[in-house]
Design a protein around this motif. Structure first.
Motif, short mmCIF file in Angstrom:
data_model
loop_
_atom_site.label_atom_id
_atom_site.label_comp_id
_atom_site.label_asym_id
_atom_site.label_seq_id
_atom_site.Cartn_x
_atom_site.Cartn_y
_atom_site.Cartn_z
N SER A 11 1.00 -1.22 0.06
CA SER A 11 0.02 0.00 -0.07
C SER A 11 0.86 1.23 0.11
N ILE A 12 2.28 1.03 0.20
CA ILE A 12 2.95 2.20 0.39
C ILE A 12 3.14 3.12 -1.27
N PRO A 13 3.07 2.35 -2.47
CA PRO A 13 2.92 3.20 -3.55
C PRO A 13 1.48 4.00 -3.48
N LEU A 14 0.53 3.41 -3.07
CA LEU A 14 -0.77 3.91 -2.94
C LEU A 14 -0.74 5.26 -2.24
N LEU A 15 -0.10 5.14 -0.94
CA LEU A 15 0.02 6.35 -0.14
C LEU A 15 0.65 7.49 -0.53
N VAL A 16 1.96 6.86 -1.28
CA VAL A 16 2.89 8.04 -1.71
C VAL A 16 2.09 8.79 -2.87
N LEU A 25 6.02 17.24 -4.21
CA LEU A 25 6.62 17.30 -2.71
C LEU A 25 7.99 16.54 -3.40
N TYR A 26 9.09 16.77 -2.48
CA TYR A 26 10.18 16.16 -2.36
C TYR A 26 10.33 15.12 -1.52
N GLY A 27 11.19 14.14 -1.84
CA GLY A 27 11.37 13.01 -0.68
C GLY A 27 11.17 13.20 0.62
N THR A 48 13.26 2.98 1.90
CA THR A 48 12.04 2.53 1.22
C THR A 48 11.65 3.59 -0.20
N LEU A 49 11.48 4.66 0.27
CA LEU A 49 10.93 5.71 -0.21
C LEU A 49 11.83 6.12 -1.71
N TYR A 50 13.18 6.22 -1.65
CA TYR A 50 13.64 6.71 -2.83
C TYR A 50 13.72 5.63 -3.90
N PRO A 51 14.05 4.26 -3.55
CA PRO A 51 13.91 3.34 -4.72
C PRO A 51 12.55 3.43 -5.46
N LEU A 52 11.37 3.54 -4.54
CA LEU A 52 10.26 3.41 -5.03
C LEU A 52 9.87 4.51 -6.00
N LEU A 53 10.24 5.76 -5.72
CA LEU A 53 10.25 7.01 -6.36
C LEU A 53 10.99 6.87 -7.70
N HIS A 54 11.98 6.11 -7.85
CA HIS A 54 12.64 5.70 -8.84
C HIS A 54 11.75 4.78 -9.94
N GLY A 55 11.13 3.92 -9.21
CA GLY A 55 10.47 3.10 -9.83
C GLY A 55 9.01 3.76 -10.39
N LEU A 56 8.45 4.39 -9.57
CA LEU A 56 7.35 5.16 -10.16
C LEU A 56 7.91 6.16 -11.58
N GLU A 57 9.04 6.72 -11.51
CA GLU A 57 9.27 7.31 -12.57
C GLU A 57 9.58 6.43 -13.71
N TYR A 77 11.89 17.69 -6.57
CA TYR A 77 10.44 17.42 -6.59
C TYR A 77 10.13 16.18 -7.54
N TYR A 78 8.75 15.82 -6.79
CA TYR A 78 8.24 14.93 -7.80
C TYR A 78 6.87 15.35 -8.10
N HIS A 79 6.31 15.05 -9.30
CA HIS A 79 4.95 15.39 -9.77
C HIS A 79 4.19 14.32 -10.33
N LEU A 80 2.96 14.24 -9.86
CA LEU A 80 2.46 13.14 -10.36
C LEU A 80 1.82 13.33 -11.95
#
Lengths: 115, 115
Positions: A11-16, A25-27, A48-57, A77-80
């Motif tokens: 559920s972490i990707p969902l929450l992020v 937002l930034y990490g 946990t977060l940074y590898p996840l963000l790279h994956g979402l990217e 910063y990350y943008h959806l």
DNA sequence: TCCAATATATAGATTCCCGATATAAGGAGG
DNA sequence: CCTCCTTATATCGGGAATCTATATATTGGA
């Protein structure tokens, strides 16, 4: 009480992504936001977060850009993206269906008269 | 729709122990019961269940005994111990706290007004 | 000066679940 | 009779996800 780490799994990707829905937002900020918005229940780890963000990217769900750094390292910063918003809607639907099913089992199962 | 497998992570012991709360069951029966009580949402796999049951046994949460076999292999029934019931109550509380926190994040976070 | 906090990043270990496979017996169909 | 499907339990290997530990860099406080 320390929540079973494994419960948070998946559920972490969902929450992020939900955090990013309202604005970029930034990490580090996400970690704090998530902690605040969950009443200190979720303590997301940097590892946990940074590898996840790279994956979402990679999946095209978010885009990243360098922002102003008031202090220390520059903020990333990350943008959806639109695709990310779509994925978020799907993940929210899956989450709702999943919790509904668990709740049903905990309440004694589908159907009528007891068991 | 296939649920994100990862979502189920961590809640499987909770679901299995909940099934045993109402009465002793054997493994295969748990798979069918869980499927029925979740409206076909959860398809627990044998390769997941049996190692899990052995783990619960090691922790003293369940005890096992051989039962009558109407056909095929003898049925191995599992019984939830008092320690298991205690663990179940804790896991249910953790689950409720966890889903509450996720719901709060999804609704826009802790804070002030309604939520 | 040294330590804490901010900020991002990676690697290794661990945990968890699933798919494949094995064993074993009974019933249905060819 | 033999084969396949279902019931029933069990183990192993793989893949995915998260955490711990570590590294880097800067600013501010003790």
């Amino acid at each position: 009480m320390e929540l079973d780490k494994s419960l948070i799994s998946g559920s972490i990707p969902l929450l992020v992504m939900k955090l990013l829905e309202a604005g970029d937002l930034y990490g580090y900020q996400m970690i704090e936001e998530l902690r605040r918005r969950s009443d200190d229940t979720f303590h997301l780890k940097a590892g946990t977060l940074y590898p996840l963000l790279h994956g979402l990217e990679e999946k095209g769900f978010v885009t990243a850009y360098e922002g102003e750094a008031a202090a220390g390292k520059p903020r990333r910063y990350y943008h959806l993206t639109e695709r990310g918003r779509e994925a978020l809607r799907e993940k929210e639907a899956a989450w709702n269906e999943y919790t509904r099913a668990v709740g049903q089992v905990l309440r004694g199962g589908a159907c009528c008269a007891g068991a």
